[in-house]
Design an enzyme around this catalytic site. Structure first.
Site, PDB file in Angstrom:
ATOM      1  CG  LEU A  14      -2.103  -0.905   1.219  1.00  0.00           C
ATOM      2  CD1 LEU A  14      -2.928  -0.725   2.482  1.00  0.00           C
ATOM      3  CD2 LEU A  14      -2.964  -0.655  -0.007  1.00  0.00           C
ATOM      4  CE  LYS A 188     -18.889  -3.816   6.775  1.00  0.00           C
ATOM      5  NZ  LYS A 188     -19.739  -3.217   7.804  1.00  0.00           N
ATOM      6  CB  CYS A 380      28.597  -3.243  -9.215  1.00  0.00           C
ATOM      7  SG  CYS A 380      29.383  -4.275  -7.976  1.00  0.00           S
ATOM      8  CG  MET A 383      33.990  -0.996 -13.398  1.00  0.00           C
ATOM      9  SD  MET A 383      35.098  -2.018 -12.419  1.00  0.00           S
ATOM     10  CE  MET A 383      36.474  -0.910 -12.190  1.00  0.00           C
ATOM     11  NE  ARG A 461      30.705 -13.543  -2.532  1.00  0.00           N
ATOM     12  CZ  ARG A 461      29.427 -13.636  -2.858  1.00  0.00           C
ATOM     13  NH1 ARG A 461      29.060 -13.913  -4.092  1.00  0.00           N
ATOM     14  NH2 ARG A 461      28.488 -13.411  -1.962  1.00  0.00           N
ATOM     15  CG  HIS A 504      26.405  -0.716  -6.063  1.00  0.00           C
ATOM     16  ND1 HIS A 504      25.606  -1.233  -7.054  1.00  0.00           N
ATOM     17  CD2 HIS A 504      27.156  -1.746  -5.602  1.00  0.00           C
ATOM     18  CE1 HIS A 504      25.866  -2.533  -7.196  1.00  0.00           C
ATOM     19  NE2 HIS A 504      26.798  -2.856  -6.326  1.00  0.00           N
ATOM     20  CD  GLU A 506      23.556   1.604  -7.648  1.00  0.00           C
ATOM     21  OE1 GLU A 506      24.578   2.216  -8.048  1.00  0.00           O
ATOM     22  OE2 GLU A 506      23.448   0.352  -7.686  1.00  0.00           O
TER      23      GLU A 506
HETATM   24  N1  GLN Z   1      28.986 -10.387  -9.158  1.00  0.00           N
HETATM   25  C1  GLN Z   1      29.953  -9.347  -9.046  1.00  0.00           C
HETATM   26  C2  GLN Z   1      30.795  -9.491  -7.788  1.00  0.00           C
HETATM   27  O1  GLN Z   1      30.425 -10.183  -6.887  1.00  0.00           O
HETATM   28  C3  GLN Z   1      29.298  -7.997  -9.102  1.00  0.00           C
HETATM   29  C4  GLN Z   1      28.450  -7.669  -7.912  1.00  0.00           C
HETATM   30  C5  GLN Z   1      27.501  -6.529  -8.119  1.00  0.00           C
HETATM   31  O2  GLN Z   1      27.259  -6.099  -9.241  1.00  0.00           O
HETATM   32  N2  GLN Z   1      26.897  -6.025  -7.056  1.00  0.00           N
HETATM   33  O3  GLN Z   1      31.823  -8.889  -7.661  1.00  0.00           O
END
Ligand code: GLN
Length: 527
Positions: A14, A188, A380, A383, A461, A504, A506
């Site tokens: 909602l 209701k 990420c 890239m 990672r 990131h 964003e």
């Molecule tokens: N899979 C990639 C990593 O683990 C990119 C992770 C992502 O885009 N958040 O490094």
């Protein structure tokens, strides 16, 4: 400390999160310091292990907390930075109660939901609120009243109601007022959900109703009578064209005034108008840029919520309208020739992601953007794939890949760092949250950020393998942002815009304060 507890009735979805964030924004506009806590009654410790397919985007906080996307809305609406403690889950609460029990801290007592779990919940709420230094703490209880999972949390806030002075707590209940086929507003479902709340010993002070059209006077008086709240506390939250209009609507409906009266908050004399100015700007955008997002969860916009928000912030700042098209990367795997359809976009974005699915399609899209000089923003995974694409097609490293997708690649240009290997706890395998990066003097990165060092949030990672940096840079891709031997930014000079980050950006974009890479991306499309 003043607490505003937001519960939801009738059904999920909602817009309780937006309502909570909007209430907070309005109080902030009045000069109060506001913070927010999200309660997620699921048993997961955090959202880190949850699929964005099921649960929308995993939002990442500065301290590395992987949390529900509502915290992203809080940060954007309140223009603040929260920590993992602001997301309370059943998993976290039980985990700490059980480990206290194992340490013998309950002195031989039987450990029970009441009082041990509820005490733990109250303690955490109060601690987080106090630590934030806020005047007002919003607490959004996820799920719908009546769910088994949320019972201990509702019981905990019921106890808080008994323990705190009456003027320190306000209960806001968000419900639905549907229309029947004749166009009548039906109360209701609201009556029933308030009844359910009452059975738990809770009584709402304010009822915010989601409805397709503004509530009629008759509907308001009916809800007031049956649910025992005053008429001015029945708030019409009818459909808005844009979520950023919700704070203005709730303000106009008198919600802030009523809350302040109820909580005995006096005027601070200050009035922040930046939100309404931002909304006003949003209504006067000219022109149009068309962005293609090549991703995996393309049918679910919630999966990339912060990216959509960042594009919006940047476009409002640049004064230009935008159109976003979600493109399924796998299309370019099955039909490589379709990649030329990307020519209709002014800019191409490849977001973050995990797993091999769709990666080759994304690589094709990046190659197309690079070769045809279409502005490109990679985030990420976006890239990492742009580095792979460049390594394969420009640096002559045929078969280059990330070891995430191909363990036997001859050129693991993206690889796992030794220190990240062999971790079993799923919550501990990633590089999460804030890390800084030094920007290369004279680079695009330095230009768009306007500073030589930045802090951004991470969730990954794998990384660029330092052993290949020289080879790749020799061919013209520049790693213009670094954290020691970690490559944080890749750019290609001489292009209209080719910028990709391991972090990131964003997660730090805000209305009125867009993320620099997003702003530069939009600007490059206008030119
Ligand atoms: N899979 C990639 C990593 O683990 C990119 C992770 C992502 O885009 N958040 O490094």
């Amino acid at each position: 400390m003043k607490y505003i507890i937001v519960t939801g009735g009738v059904m999920s979805g909602l817009g309780k999160g937006i309502t909570t964030a909007s209430i907070g924004r309005n109080l902030k506009n009045k000069g109060y310091k506001v913070t927010a806590i999200k309660i997620d009654p699921y048993i997961n410790i955090d959202a880190g292990t949850m699929s964005p397919f099921q649960h929308g985007e995993v939002f990442v906080l500065k301290d590395g907390g992987e949390v529900d996307l509502d915290l992203g809305n809080y940060e954007r609406f309140l223009d603040t930075e929260l920590t993992r403690e602001h997301n309370l889950t059943t998993g976290k609460v039980y985990e700490s109660v059980i480990s206290k029990e194992r340490r013998g801290e309950y002195l031989g007592k039987t450990v029970q939901i009441i009082p041990h779990i509820t005490n733990e919940i109250k303690e955490r709420i109060r601690r987080v609120a106090a630590k934030s230094g806020a005047d007002v703490c919003l607490i959004e209880v996820g799920g719908t009243v009546g769910d088994i999972e949320s019972m201990p949390f509702l019981e905990a806030v019921r106890q808080m109601y008994r323990e705190e002075p009456k003027e320190n707590l306000a209960f806001v209940h968000v419900t639905l007022v549907p229309m029947d086929p004749q166009g009548d507003q039906k109360t209701k479902p609201t009556q029933h959900s308030v009844k359910e709340l009452r059975e738990l010993g809770l009584k709402p002070n304010i009822i915010v109703t989601r409805c397709p059209e503004p509530l009629l006077e008759g509907t308001i008086s009916k809800i007031s009578l049956f649910c025992d709240v005053s008429e001015e506390a029945v708030i019409s939250a009818h459909d808005a064209d844009d979520i950023y209009e919700v704070p203005l609507m709730l303000e106009k409906e008198g919600l802030t005034d009523f809350l302040m009266k109820h909580l005995e908050l006096t005027s601070t004399g200050s009035e922040d108008k930046s939100w309404s100015k931002m909304v006003d700007r949003m209504h006067h955008l000219k022109g149009d840029v068309k962005i293609g997002i090549v991703g995996k969860y393309t049918h679910l916009e919630d999966s990339y919520l912060s990216i959509s928000a960042s594009i919006k912030h940047a476009s409002i700042e640049c004064g230009v309208n935008y159109e976003v098209c979600w493109i399924n990367a796998e299309t370019f795997e099955d039909h490589p020739e379709m990649v030329s359809s990307l020519s209709e976009y002014d800019g191409i974005l490849v977001p973050g992601g995990f797993g091999e699915r769709g990666t080759e399609g994304k690589i094709r899209a990046i190659q197309y953007a690079r070769e045809n000089d279409i502005p490109y923003l990679g985030l990420c995974l976006g890239m990492q794939l742009s580095v792979i694409e460049f390594a394969r097609n420009v640096a002559g490293l045929e078969g280059a890949n990330s070891s995430e997708f191909d363990e036997n690649t001859p050129y693991p240009v993206i690889d796992i760092l030794p220190e990240q290997e062999n971790v079993v706890d799923m919550g501990a395998t990633m590089r999460l949250g804030d890390y800084d990066a030094a920007l290369r003097p004279g680079s695009l990165a330095e230009k768009i950020y306007g500073q030589s060092s930045i802090v951004e949030r991470h969730r990954h990672r794998y990384e660029v393998n330092p052993n290949y940096v020289e080879k790749i840079e020799a061919k013209g891709m520049v790693f213009s942002g670094k954290n020691r031997n970690r490559m944080e930014i890749a750019e290609i000079p001489g292009k209209k815009f080719f910028f990709a980050s391991q972090f990131h950006p964003e997660f730090k974009s805000r209305p009125g304060r867009p993320s620099p890479p997003f702003k530069a991306f939009i600007e490059s499309m206008i030119k």
